[in-house]
Design an enzyme around this catalytic site. Sequence first.
Site, PDB file in Angstrom:
ATOM      1  N   SER A   1      -9.967  -0.112   6.834  1.00 20.64           N
ATOM      2  CA  SER A   1      -9.975  -0.640   5.665  1.00 20.64           C
ATOM      3  C   SER A   1      -8.756  -1.836   4.253  1.00 20.64           C
ATOM      4  O   SER A   1      -8.825  -1.579   3.677  1.00 20.64           O
ATOM      5  CB  SER A   1      -8.452   0.463   5.333  1.00 20.64           C
ATOM      6  OG  SER A   1      -9.399   2.206   5.070  1.00 20.64           O
TER       7      SER A   1
ATOM      8  N   LYS B   1       0.573  -1.299  -0.171  1.00 25.50           N
ATOM      9  CA  LYS B   1       0.031  -0.091  -0.050  1.00 25.50           C
ATOM     10  C   LYS B   1       1.197   1.244  -0.346  1.00 25.50           C
ATOM     11  O   LYS B   1       2.141   1.398   0.726  1.00 25.50           O
ATOM     12  CB  LYS B   1      -1.136  -0.227   1.527  1.00 25.50           C
ATOM     13  CG  LYS B   1      -1.951   0.775   1.094  1.00 25.50           C
ATOM     14  CD  LYS B   1      -2.970   0.553   2.629  1.00 25.50           C
ATOM     15  CE  LYS B   1      -3.387   1.981   2.536  1.00 25.50           C
ATOM     16  NZ  LYS B   1      -4.863   1.946   3.727  1.00 25.50           N
TER      17      LYS B   1
ATOM     18  N   SER C   1     -10.176   2.168   2.548  1.00 24.90           N
ATOM     19  CA  SER C   1      -9.105   2.638   2.045  1.00 24.90           C
ATOM     20  C   SER C   1      -8.207   1.559   1.006  1.00 24.90           C
ATOM     21  O   SER C   1      -7.495   2.391  -0.129  1.00 24.90           O
ATOM     22  CB  SER C   1      -8.666   3.504   2.523  1.00 24.90           C
ATOM     23  OG  SER C   1      -7.545   3.428   3.683  1.00 24.90           O
TER      24      SER C   1
HETATM   25  N1  GLN Z   1     -13.341   4.575   6.111  1.00 26.01           N
HETATM   26  C1  GLN Z   1     -12.222   5.191   7.837  1.00 26.01           C
HETATM   27  C2  GLN Z   1     -11.888   6.870   7.162  1.00 26.01           C
HETATM   28  O1  GLN Z   1     -12.046   6.638   5.999  1.00 26.01           O
HETATM   29  C3  GLN Z   1     -11.035   3.657   7.358  1.00 26.01           C
HETATM   30  C4  GLN Z   1     -10.444   4.296   7.082  1.00 26.01           C
HETATM   31  C5  GLN Z   1      -9.249   2.986   7.518  1.00 26.01           C
HETATM   32  O2  GLN Z   1      -9.459   2.082   8.110  1.00 26.01           O
HETATM   33  N2  GLN Z   1      -8.143   3.727   7.039  1.00 26.01           N
HETATM   34  O3  GLN Z   1     -11.768   7.152   7.950  1.00 26.01           O
END
Ligand code: GLN
Length: 447
Positions: A149, A50, A125
């Site tokens: 995410s 990532k 994400s």
């Molecule tokens: N969707 C959540 C956010 O936008 C989780 C994102 C994540 O785990 N990085 O904060």
Amino acid sequence: MITLKEALKLSKEELNKFKDELKTKIEARPELNAYIDVNNVGEGVPIAIKDNIQVKNWTVTSGSNILQGYIAPYNATVIEKMTDAGLSPFGRVNMDEFAMGSTTESSFYGKTQNPHNSDYVPGGSSGGSAAAVGAGLAIAALGSDTGGSIRQPAAYCGIVGMKPTYGRVSRYGLGAYASSLDQIGPMTQNVEDAAILYDIISGHDKKDSTSAQKNDKVSDKLDATRKLKVAILPSHVENASDDVKKAYTEAIEALKAQGHEIVERELMDAKFDISAYYITATAEAATNLARYDGIRYGNRVTGTNLEDTFTQTRSNGFGDEVKRRIMLGNFVLSSGYYEAYYVKAQKTRHMIKDQYDKIFADVDLILSPIAPGIAPKFGELENPMDMYLSDLYSISVNLAGLPAISLPINKGTNEMPVGLQLIAKAYNEQTLFDGALSLEKQVNYTN
Ligand code: GLN
């Protein structure tokens, strides 16, 4: 695609041949946009990384314009551990900007498609990681999970995604979003591979002050025959789609067939999770992202004076969602509102942790949805509030610091994958993987 376990047995020559073929396969699917670029370090088993995890001498940008051109000066601890174990970082994969999002639509590099159907998002994400593994363009990938995410995109793409207990995996070299919630974890084709990759990247690291003094490993001791007590959450599941309800019922039957005991428990209303999470995460993000000022890192837009340089760099460098969260975070931390929002969110976080402690006093695992439905279509979560609300099943696990694993159960509407998650007590990864392995065996999902 060969599994991680199989790939670890290949010779150097076989691996090099495999990597050449993999590169050709990746280049043949540009529309998927899972990889930002393909680079290879070393001679090991290729793993997709990532774009918020530092690989020395690679560009690392957290999917943001503000970090274009930034080169990682050192390896994240997880990368050091991977290379020591015979794995190679192979390609940077796409993500929502600064890991803020649930769809991978907010990346500077454009959207990533769901490998099952190009009308659907891959989740986020870590959408690039999930799409790469789901499309057969990676053996495995690393993702990061602040509020779901890893687990949510894994579910949308029909793969396995695991978030370790907070403190199990070093955050050294991970681009910080919300430091008290962030964890790096494995995204793989199956549960055993997740355990293998988890073993490789976990363990104490003195470079991360929140790293736990724990080094126990799981993959050699995996045991799908253990009989566990699994809590189900009937009232929590009410808010999910029919696809998820059906998968939930199927998973309960599968767990029973494997000899596990099922008991019913309750969690408090998820609206408290969402408020506590979006206050905590944005407050920490506002603090963490203050370092991107155009002076120390990445892209700079030179203004008429220093103040103007800060303003122009940030206005130009950050996308809308990131700006929204910086503003929200600064608001909840401001002196007039700190007590009303930030302090209350921390109290709520304690309540969330307490309710899990109560359940785990006499159960081994909790079975929960990870997302309210199958992957949404592009544009479906255009309203930020709708996107935040879609995190209702994932974020309490991060607020409580628990380990959880999402695995595919079946296919729902339009043949899209439906995944669910198992949650365990802190540091009880062995039970988590053992339970997940038995569930995986019974449901027998194929992508
Ligand atoms: N969707 C959540 C956010 O936008 C989780 C994102 C994540 O785990 N990085 O904060």
